[in-house]
Scaffold this motif. Structure first.
Motif, mmCIF file in Angstrom:
data_model
loop_
_atom_site.group_PDB
_atom_site.id
_atom_site.type_symbol
_atom_site.label_atom_id
_atom_site.label_comp_id
_atom_site.label_asym_id
_atom_site.label_seq_id
_atom_site.Cartn_x
_atom_site.Cartn_y
_atom_site.Cartn_z
ATOM 1 N N LYS A 1 -11.322 -62.481 20.186
ATOM 2 C CA LYS A 1 -10.545 -61.365 19.652
ATOM 3 C C LYS A 1 -9.243 -61.197 20.432
ATOM 4 O O LYS A 1 -8.209 -60.837 19.881
ATOM 5 C CB LYS A 1 -11.387 -60.086 19.727
ATOM 6 N N LYS A 2 -9.307 -61.492 21.739
ATOM 7 C CA LYS A 2 -8.119 -61.390 22.584
ATOM 8 C C LYS A 2 -7.196 -62.595 22.400
ATOM 9 O O LYS A 2 -6.097 -62.620 22.931
ATOM 10 C CB LYS A 2 -8.534 -61.301 24.060
ATOM 11 N N GLY A 3 -7.675 -63.612 21.661
ATOM 12 C CA GLY A 3 -6.856 -64.793 21.421
ATOM 13 C C GLY A 3 -6.899 -65.790 22.561
ATOM 14 O O GLY A 3 -6.001 -66.623 22.700
ATOM 15 N N ILE A 4 -7.944 -65.727 23.381
ATOM 16 C CA ILE A 4 -8.006 -66.585 24.565
ATOM 17 C C ILE A 4 -8.833 -67.847 24.333
ATOM 18 O O ILE A 4 -8.546 -68.895 24.890
ATOM 19 C CB ILE A 4 -8.559 -65.765 25.761
ATOM 20 N N ILE A 5 -9.861 -67.749 23.502
ATOM 21 C CA ILE A 5 -10.615 -68.949 23.135
ATOM 22 C C ILE A 5 -10.711 -69.017 21.615
ATOM 23 O O ILE A 5 -10.444 -68.036 20.921
ATOM 24 C CB ILE A 5 -12.045 -68.948 23.730
ATOM 25 N N SER A 6 -11.083 -70.181 21.119
ATOM 26 C CA SER A 6 -11.376 -70.266 19.696
ATOM 27 C C SER A 6 -12.784 -70.825 19.555
ATOM 28 O O SER A 6 -13.124 -71.842 20.161
ATOM 29 C CB SER A 6 -10.329 -71.124 18.984
ATOM 30 N N ILE A 7 -13.609 -70.118 18.788
ATOM 31 C CA ILE A 7 -14.997 -70.516 18.592
ATOM 32 C C ILE A 7 -15.095 -71.358 17.330
ATOM 33 O O ILE A 7 -14.739 -70.918 16.244
ATOM 34 C CB ILE A 7 -15.911 -69.278 18.486
ATOM 35 N N VAL A 8 -15.556 -72.593 17.495
ATOM 36 C CA VAL A 8 -15.755 -73.475 16.345
ATOM 37 C C VAL A 8 -17.244 -73.412 15.992
ATOM 38 O O VAL A 8 -18.082 -73.858 16.778
ATOM 39 C CB VAL A 8 -15.353 -74.931 16.673
ATOM 40 N N PRO A 9 -17.573 -72.823 14.821
ATOM 41 C CA PRO A 9 -18.974 -72.654 14.444
ATOM 42 C C PRO A 9 -19.762 -73.958 14.542
ATOM 43 O O PRO A 9 -19.279 -75.010 14.145
ATOM 44 C CB PRO A 9 -18.881 -72.178 12.989
ATOM 45 N N LYS A 10 -20.950 -73.875 15.082
ATOM 46 C CA LYS A 10 -21.864 -75.007 15.258
ATOM 47 C C LYS A 10 -21.354 -76.049 16.246
ATOM 48 O O LYS A 10 -21.934 -77.119 16.377
ATOM 49 C CB LYS A 10 -22.178 -75.712 13.928
ATOM 50 N N SER A 11 -20.254 -75.746 16.896
ATOM 51 C CA SER A 11 -19.718 -76.719 17.857
ATOM 52 C C SER A 11 -19.623 -76.097 19.247
ATOM 53 O O SER A 11 -20.481 -76.298 20.089
ATOM 54 C CB SER A 11 -18.363 -77.192 17.365
ATOM 55 N N GLY A 12 -18.613 -75.274 19.486
ATOM 56 C CA GLY A 12 -18.493 -74.680 20.807
ATOM 57 C C GLY A 12 -17.282 -73.787 20.937
ATOM 58 O O GLY A 12 -16.556 -73.558 19.976
ATOM 59 N N ALA A 13 -17.073 -73.299 22.131
ATOM 60 C CA ALA A 13 -15.946 -72.406 22.416
ATOM 61 C C ALA A 13 -14.922 -73.155 23.247
ATOM 62 O O ALA A 13 -15.235 -73.677 24.315
ATOM 63 C CB ALA A 13 -16.442 -71.173 23.150
ATOM 64 N N ILE A 14 -13.690 -73.233 22.740
ATOM 65 C CA ILE A 14 -12.624 -73.979 23.417
ATOM 66 C C ILE A 14 -11.490 -73.045 23.814
ATOM 67 O O ILE A 14 -11.087 -72.178 23.035
ATOM 68 C CB ILE A 14 -12.096 -75.115 22.496
ATOM 69 N N ILE A 15 -10.997 -73.236 25.035
ATOM 70 C CA ILE A 15 -9.899 -72.411 25.528
ATOM 71 C C ILE A 15 -8.620 -72.753 24.789
ATOM 72 O O ILE A 15 -8.243 -73.929 24.687
ATOM 73 C CB ILE A 15 -9.725 -72.612 27.047
ATOM 74 N N SER A 16 -7.979 -71.717 24.266
ATOM 75 C CA SER A 16 -6.789 -71.912 23.445
ATOM 76 C C SER A 16 -5.560 -72.204 24.293
ATOM 77 O O SER A 16 -5.469 -71.758 25.432
ATOM 78 C CB SER A 16 -6.518 -70.656 22.611
ATOM 79 N N PRO A 17 -4.594 -72.951 23.711
ATOM 80 C CA PRO A 17 -3.316 -73.145 24.402
ATOM 81 C C PRO A 17 -2.555 -71.821 24.465
ATOM 82 O O PRO A 17 -2.749 -70.947 23.632
ATOM 83 C CB PRO A 17 -2.588 -74.154 23.513
ATOM 84 N N THR A 18 -1.701 -71.691 25.464
ATOM 85 C CA THR A 18 -0.903 -70.476 25.620
ATOM 86 C C THR A 18 0.174 -70.421 24.550
ATOM 87 O O THR A 18 0.903 -71.395 24.342
ATOM 88 C CB THR A 18 -0.244 -70.474 27.015
ATOM 89 N N GLU A 19 0.250 -69.297 23.871
ATOM 90 C CA GLU A 19 1.295 -69.143 22.858
ATOM 91 C C GLU A 19 2.243 -68.033 23.255
ATOM 92 O O GLU A 19 2.034 -67.358 24.253
ATOM 93 C CB GLU A 19 0.648 -68.840 21.500
ATOM 94 N N ARG A 20 3.270 -67.859 22.472
ATOM 95 C CA ARG A 20 4.214 -66.756 22.747
ATOM 96 C C ARG A 20 3.529 -65.440 22.440
ATOM 97 O O ARG A 20 3.006 -65.225 21.351
ATOM 98 C CB ARG A 20 5.493 -66.918 21.917
ATOM 99 N N ILE A 21 3.541 -64.558 23.408
ATOM 100 C CA ILE A 21 2.862 -63.278 23.267
ATOM 101 C C ILE A 21 3.705 -62.315 22.428
ATOM 102 O O ILE A 21 4.928 -62.312 22.528
ATOM 103 C CB ILE A 21 2.550 -62.679 24.660
ATOM 104 N N SER A 22 3.022 -61.519 21.612
ATOM 105 C CA SER A 22 3.721 -60.553 20.761
ATOM 106 C C SER A 22 4.138 -59.330 21.571
ATOM 107 O O SER A 22 3.565 -59.043 22.624
ATOM 108 C CB SER A 22 2.818 -60.117 19.609
ATOM 109 N N GLU A 23 5.125 -58.638 21.057
ATOM 110 C CA GLU A 23 5.619 -57.423 21.716
ATOM 111 C C GLU A 23 4.508 -56.372 21.779
ATOM 112 O O GLU A 23 4.402 -55.612 22.740
ATOM 113 C CB GLU A 23 6.822 -56.890 20.933
ATOM 114 N N GLU A 24 3.663 -56.380 20.757
ATOM 115 C CA GLU A 24 2.560 -55.426 20.675
ATOM 116 C C GLU A 24 1.556 -55.648 21.822
ATOM 117 O O GLU A 24 1.091 -54.699 22.448
ATOM 118 C CB GLU A 24 1.862 -55.613 19.326
ATOM 119 N N LYS A 25 1.262 -56.920 22.076
ATOM 120 C CA LYS A 25 0.315 -57.230 23.151
ATOM 121 C C LYS A 25 0.911 -56.925 24.518
ATOM 122 O O LYS A 25 0.209 -56.509 25.434
ATOM 123 C CB LYS A 25 -0.116 -58.702 23.079
#
Lengths: 125, 125
Positions: B62-86
DNA sequence: ACAACTGTTCTATAATTCATAGAACAAATT
DNA sequence: AATTTGTTCTATGAATTATAGAACAGTTGT
């Protein structure tokens, strides 16, 4: 001092109140020696329960920020020398927020700017 | 990466786990592309329930830090440009901790030093 | 002195959160 | 083919959050 309570927030009402009182002191809007409103008056003003305000006051007392005089009122305490233990607690509280910022792509310089922006809103004591 | 869970803490277990994973990424101990352990393996390792780890993973997603691939696993996401809101959310999270520090008698310079100490433990991304 | 106000304490209730547990499913991996 | 994966479901118990009302005893204002 203006207090804004969000009932829909995931942060408990008494914590919101505690934080906003602390921020009011940090900004210099209220100072050591000043009294906080009575739990009943404040509760009526905010539209929340008396016990919720009472819980916030006791949280503030536990943190060493106010002193509650039974049957009298809640008075903001003078600033004292902070213990090494409390300093460590501050660092422990800061760490997860700063780590999240970095992971989300905020660079270190920008984190320092965020902190300076916040410090700019507050009064040196 | 070493994870330390304190069952007696007032901070929920899943939040402790979330924070420590974030700090592990911030320190560079685990990097984008790396996989996190399976919810079951991690739970067994930590001595907590599978659903508690699962909750932490979903919080991280939800925080955008990992991406969960169903039936596979949790992978750490690459750093992206952060929004002004965040960015605003980060400042909102920092504010109460810094305000409390000042009210307890930490001066502004010392707050900056605390932040720099924490930043020193972390890797620029 | 009297009335009003103070924080404290007690019981009570309802909703939500936290953590655990077990079971089953379908997809992915070995 | 067997194992492992995340997902989903029901379920339970403890704790937390917020509200409410009542009563007590000390403090304050008139």
């Amino acid at each position: 001092m203006i207090i804004q309570i969000e009932a829909e927030s995931d942060i408990p009402i008494y914590t919101q109140l505690t934080n906003q009182i602390i921020e009011g002191i940090a900004r210099g809007e209220i100072a050591p020696g000043d009294s906080l409103p009575s739990v009943r008056a404040f509760a009526a003003d905010l539209g929340v329960n008396m016990h919720t305000v009472n819980k916030s006051y006791h949280e503030l007392e536990k943190k060493g920020i106010i002193s509650i005089v039974p049957k009298s009122g809640a008075i903001i305490s003078p600033t004292e020398r902070i213990s090494e233990e409390k300093k460590q607690q501050i660092i422990t509280d800061l760490k997860p927020v700063i780590a999240e910022a970095l992971v989300l792509g905020v660079n270190k310089k920008e984190v320092q700017e965020f902190v300076n922006t916040i410090l700019g809103e507050m009064k040196e004591r």
